[in-house]
Design a protein around this motif. Structure first.
Motif: not given
Length: 513
Positions: A71-91
């Motif tokens: 959450n603090k040291n990758t760019i994942f939060p840039y993508y997270a709101p725009f993907i579904d929970y299932k895909r988010r959990d897999e990533i």
């Protein structure tokens, strides 16, 4: 257990922290650093995300958790709101426990990526502040986001770091060297600067807010809510795509959208604006979500903080809204509404909504029942036949394809010139393939610049020859073939042309000498 580690600075990529760790640890071989951090020597560093972060967190003795680092040291939060929970959990599982090989595919970065950055970027003012405060500069995650070219904090145009990751070893971690940084405040001119700056600030918002409860379905509901508020969606949830397209293009302008590789071809049923408003299963790039959010709302906070609820595909008031409305404002807006209706008999709903935008939105949000009971009666719209000016469209396609052609030809690594390579990223491939007979200028241009496999192999080999000559290296046909990765039977077909090209270039050099 790692006894010493370079704690990540604020918004520093974990990649950058490990690069500093390698430097200060005294390790010579990057594989030693990789093994210390991840427990295996075969990990390949990735700039934006990283992998096996659960292992790294454990090695750091519980100082950090994998979730903290993500959450603090990758760019994942840039993508997270725009993907579904299932895909988010897999990533998240991949980032925590595996390598990052499949992450890019699951985020659609490989298939649908736009505005790719092949360099590390930095802001000169941020770098200067880092050096003053910490004695060194580091890689800020916000500066690496695709589509972002302005620093959200200082408003400066981002600069490219001189060492490109693609030119380095796959296992190397690149640390910013202050001797290689240009800390002068540049005078670079950026078209649509204010729009680019707003995008940067909106992207920054995604990092600063807790949006864990937001996902793709929630985003879709919010789109429909705000589209309806602007008169661009019907009560059953369907979108007025033609009107949305026209207002969206008018709001941003074609040039700005093209600069973000987000041009929209309305006749393409799979253009990104239609996809993102139809709640398609396809992944849409965050920059395009930010563009739509910026069009729909005054600011990104309004988009995420407005409380809405959807029931049976219709927007309904929540008890929270009706109970927490400002009653004085509600009464004032109702009076304004009735006054305008009384003074303008025959005014239709669209005109009324345009004239009383803030009142309409407020009433819609807090007392929808009253609003719909007092709106003028609907006037049945006459269907209009939209006729396309194919001559105008042909000229537009011709112009943007020419620009794309020049862009591809100037790439350091040659790319074959085809319809797909030229038109796909512009969003006009489908139209070209289906309506090419109506686009003579476009057709003639594509036929003229199209490269066969042989043409492309020949051009790629000429680039290699030019580089060898420029670097004063010996020219060997076997070396050219190996560098270009061409099969022997195919290379034999172009060998004579290459020998002739080498002779011509050699003669030119001798004349210069």
């Amino acid at each position: 257990m790692i006894d010493f580690f370079t704690d990540p600075y604020k918004d520093e990529l974990i990649y950058s922290a490990i690069a500093r760790f390698h430097f200060y640890s005294g390790n010579i071989d990057f594989k030693d650093t990789i093994e210390e951090c991840f427990g295996k020597r075969t990990m390949i560093p990735t700039l934006e995300f990283g992998g096996r972060l659960e292992y790294l967190a454990n090695e750091l003795g519980g100082t950090y958790t994998a979730d903290d680092i993500i959450n603090k040291n990758t760019i994942f939060p840039y993508y997270a709101p725009f993907i579904d929970y299932k895909r988010r959990d897999e990533i998240l599982r991949d980032i925590k426990f595996n390598g990052s090989g499949t992450i890019y595919t699951k985020l659609g970065i490989i298939a649908g990526s736009i505005c790719k950055k092949n360099y590390i970027y930095y802001c000169p003012i941020c770098a200067m502040k880092d050096i003053q405060q910490y004695g060194e500069a580091y890689i800020h995650r916000e500066h690496q986001l695709q589509g972002i070219m302005i620093c959200a904090h200082d408003g400066n145009v981002l600069k490219r770091y001189s060492i490109r990751k693609l030119d380095s070893s796959r296992i190397k971690y690149i640390k910013l060297d202050k001797e290689l940084l240009s800390l002068e405040i540049g005078s670079e001119k950026v078209n649509n600067y204010e729009k680019h700056l707003k995008l940067a600030k909106d992207a920054h918002y995604l990092f600063t807010e807790d949006l864990n409860e937001i996902n793709k379905n929630n985003i879709s509901s919010r789109y429909k809510f705000f589209l309806f508020s602007k008169g661009l969606a019907r009560r059953n949830g369907t979108i007025k795509q033609r009107r949305l397209y026209e207002e969206f293009i008018d709001y941003y302008g074609v040039g700005f959208l093209e600069s973000l590789e987000s041009y929209i071809d309305f006749d393409d049923e799979y253009n990104w604006l239609k996809i993102v408003t139809r709640n398609s299963e396809r992944v849409t790039h965050p920059i395009r979500h930010l563009l739509l959010i910026g069009f729909l709302c005054n600011n990104i906070e309004e988009f995420f903080k407005t409380k809405i609820i959807w029931i049976d595909k219709k927007v309904e008031n929540s008890k929270y809204n009706i109970e927490n409305a400002n009653l004085n404002k509600l009464s004032e807006y109702k009076r304004n509404f009735i006054k305008i209706i009384d003074e303008n008999k025959g005014m239709n709903r669209t005109t009324l909504r345009e004239q009383l935008k803030k009142e309409y939105i407020y009433l819609y949000r807090y007392d929808r029942e009253w609003l719909f009971s007092n709106l003028p009666k609907k006037i049945k719209e006459e269907k209009q036949i939209i006729r396309i000016d194919w001559e105008k469209r042909d000229k537009l396609y011709f112009e943007i394809l020419q620009k794309k052609y020049i862009e591809i030809k100037s790439l350091e690594k040659p790319v074959r010139i085809t319809r797909t390579s030229l038109a796909k990223s512009l969003g006009i491939l489908d139209n070209i393939e289906k309506k090419i007979e109506k686009l003579p200028l476009t057709r003639n241009f594509l036929e003229k610049v199209f490269e066969s496999t042989k043409d492309f192999q020949l051009r790629r080999c000429k680039v290699i020859i030019d580089n060898l000559i420029q670097n004063n290296e010996e020219i060997k046909l076997w070396k050219i073939q190996r560098t270009a990765a061409i099969r022997t039977n195919q290379f034999n077909d172009i060998k004579d042309c290459l020998i002739q090209y080498i002779e011509i270039k050699s003669d030119c050099i001798e004349k210069i000498i």
